[in-house]
Design an enzyme around this catalytic site. Structure first.
Site, PDB file in Angstrom:
ATOM      1  N   SER A 143       0.866  -1.183   0.000  1.00  0.00           N
ATOM      2  CA  SER A 143       0.000   0.000   0.000  1.00  0.00           C
ATOM      3  C   SER A 143       0.897   1.227   0.000  1.00  0.00           C
ATOM      4  CB  SER A 143      -0.860  -0.002   1.269  1.00  0.00           C
ATOM      5  OG  SER A 143      -1.389   1.272   1.521  1.00  0.00           O
ATOM      6  N   TYR A 156      -2.531  -0.452  10.372  1.00  0.00           N
ATOM      7  CA  TYR A 156      -2.538  -0.814   8.949  1.00  0.00           C
ATOM      8  C   TYR A 156      -1.190  -0.475   8.299  1.00  0.00           C
ATOM      9  CZ  TYR A 156      -4.080  -1.094   4.091  1.00  0.00           C
ATOM     10  OH  TYR A 156      -4.200  -1.435   2.760  1.00  0.00           O
TER      11      TYR A 156
HETATM   12  P1  NAD Z   1     -11.762  -6.337   0.095  1.00  0.00           P
HETATM   13  O1  NAD Z   1     -12.149  -6.226   1.520  1.00  0.00           O
HETATM   14  O2  NAD Z   1     -12.689  -5.855  -0.959  1.00  0.00           O
HETATM   15  O3  NAD Z   1     -11.360  -7.846  -0.214  1.00  0.00           O
HETATM   16  C1  NAD Z   1     -10.496  -8.541   0.627  1.00  0.00           C
HETATM   17  C2  NAD Z   1     -10.725 -10.029   0.445  1.00  0.00           C
HETATM   18  O4  NAD Z   1      -9.817 -10.697   1.333  1.00  0.00           O
HETATM   19  C3  NAD Z   1     -12.147 -10.480   0.840  1.00  0.00           C
HETATM   20  O5  NAD Z   1     -12.654 -11.391  -0.130  1.00  0.00           O
HETATM   21  C4  NAD Z   1     -11.943 -11.172   2.185  1.00  0.00           C
HETATM   22  O6  NAD Z   1     -12.872 -12.221   2.415  1.00  0.00           O
HETATM   23  C5  NAD Z   1     -10.521 -11.689   2.039  1.00  0.00           C
HETATM   24  N1  NAD Z   1      -9.873 -11.912   3.329  1.00  0.00           N
HETATM   25  C6  NAD Z   1      -9.821 -11.066   4.396  1.00  0.00           C
HETATM   26  N2  NAD Z   1      -9.191 -11.651   5.419  1.00  0.00           N
HETATM   27  C7  NAD Z   1      -8.832 -12.893   4.998  1.00  0.00           C
HETATM   28  C8  NAD Z   1      -8.177 -13.989   5.609  1.00  0.00           C
HETATM   29  N3  NAD Z   1      -7.775 -13.934   6.885  1.00  0.00           N
HETATM   30  N4  NAD Z   1      -7.957 -15.101   4.878  1.00  0.00           N
HETATM   31  C9  NAD Z   1      -8.373 -15.190   3.597  1.00  0.00           C
HETATM   32  N5  NAD Z   1      -9.037 -14.197   2.978  1.00  0.00           N
HETATM   33  C10 NAD Z   1      -9.258 -13.065   3.671  1.00  0.00           C
HETATM   34  O7  NAD Z   1     -10.323  -5.593  -0.016  1.00  0.00           O
HETATM   35  P2  NAD Z   1      -9.565  -4.852  -1.239  1.00  0.00           P
HETATM   36  O8  NAD Z   1      -9.825  -3.402  -1.148  1.00  0.00           O
HETATM   37  O9  NAD Z   1      -9.788  -5.564  -2.503  1.00  0.00           O
HETATM   38  O10 NAD Z   1      -8.055  -5.021  -0.743  1.00  0.00           O
HETATM   39  C11 NAD Z   1      -7.243  -6.092  -1.168  1.00  0.00           C
HETATM   40  C12 NAD Z   1      -5.808  -5.813  -0.742  1.00  0.00           C
HETATM   41  O11 NAD Z   1      -5.370  -4.568  -1.277  1.00  0.00           O
HETATM   42  C13 NAD Z   1      -5.628  -5.709   0.787  1.00  0.00           C
HETATM   43  O12 NAD Z   1      -4.412  -6.327   1.145  1.00  0.00           O
HETATM   44  C14 NAD Z   1      -5.544  -4.212   1.014  1.00  0.00           C
HETATM   45  O13 NAD Z   1      -4.793  -3.893   2.159  1.00  0.00           O
HETATM   46  C15 NAD Z   1      -4.833  -3.769  -0.256  1.00  0.00           C
HETATM   47  N6  NAD Z   1      -5.055  -2.364  -0.569  1.00  0.00           N
HETATM   48  C16 NAD Z   1      -6.318  -1.904  -0.775  1.00  0.00           C
HETATM   49  C17 NAD Z   1      -6.488  -0.555  -1.065  1.00  0.00           C
HETATM   50  C18 NAD Z   1      -7.849   0.011  -1.307  1.00  0.00           C
HETATM   51  O14 NAD Z   1      -7.975   1.249  -1.288  1.00  0.00           O
HETATM   52  N7  NAD Z   1      -8.847  -0.781  -1.568  1.00  0.00           N
HETATM   53  C19 NAD Z   1      -5.375   0.305  -1.126  1.00  0.00           C
HETATM   54  C20 NAD Z   1      -4.111  -0.217  -0.891  1.00  0.00           C
HETATM   55  C21 NAD Z   1      -3.954  -1.570  -0.613  1.00  0.00           C
END
Ligand code: NAD
Length: 259
Positions: A143, A156
């Site tokens: 991130s 985070y």
């Molecule tokens: P989201 O919440 O839409 O999806 C996350 C998925 O991970 C879900 O399907 C959830 O069930 C699964 N998950 C959560 N905990 C889990 C576990 N313990 N074991 C297995 N599966 C698990 O999230 P997103 O926004 O798509 O984010 C995905 C990644 O991208 C994350 O690592 C997040 O930190 C990173 N990220 C997101 C953003 C953003 O703005 N959306 C920005 C930077 C980084």
């Protein structure tokens, strides 16, 4: 439209049931990969798999909580017994809002368990098979919080800093085994993850907060999951064979153009 050739490649994607992981799963499958989604919410993973297979591509869903070492071992070893492990994308992650005073010990532990130990668990189990093969690609979802301070995101940011340094460490230790390891650092991407933390932390102010968070990217909007997936497709492909040990911000100018 497919842009890369992933046919005959097995791609493991954690958290592939939603948001960025869903876009990753669909794009890799579209480009010919045999996609394995590891998600603790099996129904969500199965729904994505159904959409992928209905479109004529290959995907399987596995119930797996990445924070649980034995579960990860069982699921990945089972896949590895039948397939090569070509690509592992550590995408599953959870959010938390709060500065250090607003971070309870239980919050810190929970974020560590999923965002750090989850990445450790998957790499720890997959790396042996990749070494045996003499090839493999690992891509970690870091991130912008990994490298620049984001206010009110103490736990985070801590975990995403660790994702970045785990990337460097693994890249260095396994470069001689034909294994590449990189990370992607998105700024805000519009997913259920963002909607969820806005709803939870700013009830009643959702629209205002969405607008505010959109504007923190100098480009004026949040990213789209598909934009992250396109970068991932390239980084995990044979075309990117010279790239390892590097983090790739995808951030609408957040890191370099703010201020
Ligand atoms: P989201 O919440 O839409 O999806 C996350 C998925 O991970 C879900 O399907 C959830 O069930 C699964 N998950 C959560 N905990 C889990 C576990 N313990 N074991 C297995 N599966 C698990 O999230 P997103 O926004 O798509 O984010 C995905 C990644 O991208 C994350 O690592 C997040 O930190 C990173 N990220 C997101 C953003 C953003 O703005 N959306 C920005 C930077 C980084």
């Amino acid at each position: 439209m497919a842009t890369f050739n992933y046919s005959n490649k097995t791609v493991l994607i954690t958290g592939g049931g939603s948001g960025i992981g869903e876009a990753l799963s669909k794009q890799f499958a579209l480009n010919g990969a045999n996609v394995h989604i590891l998600d603790y919410q099996l129904e969500k993973a199965e729904q994505v798999v159904e959409e992928i297979t209905n479109a004529g591509h290959k995907a399987q869903a596995h119930q797996c909580d990445v924070s649980k070492h034995e579960q990860v071992k069982e699921v990945i070893n089972d896949i590895a017994a039948k397939h090569t492990l070509d690509v592992l994308i550590n995408n599953a992650g959870i959010a938390h809002v709060g500065n250090i005073e607003g971070t309870a010990e239980a919050d810190l532990d929970r974020l560590y368990e999923v965002n750090i130990k989850g990445v450790y668990n998957c790499i720890h189990v997959a790396i042996g098979k990749m070494k045996e093969q003499g090839s493999g690609v690992i891509l970690n979802m870091a991130s912008i919080a990994s490298s620049v301070g984001i206010s009110d995101r103490f736990a985070y940011s801590m975990t995403k800093g660790a994702v970045l340094t785990m990337t460097y460490s693994v890249a260095k230790d396994y470069i001689g085994d034909g294994i590449r390891c990189n990370s992607i650092s998105p700024a805000r991407v519009h997913t259920p993850f963002v909607d969820g933390f806005i709803a939870k932390n700013y009830p009643g102010n959702e629209a205002e907060m969405f607008e505010k968070l959109s504007k923190t990217q100098p480009i004026g909007r949040m990213g789209k999951p598909d934009e992250v997936a396109q970068l991932a497709l390239y980084l995990c492909s044979d075309e990117a064979s010279f790239i390892t040990g590097t983090d790739f911000p995808i951030d609408g100018g957040f890191i370099k153009l703010n201020g």
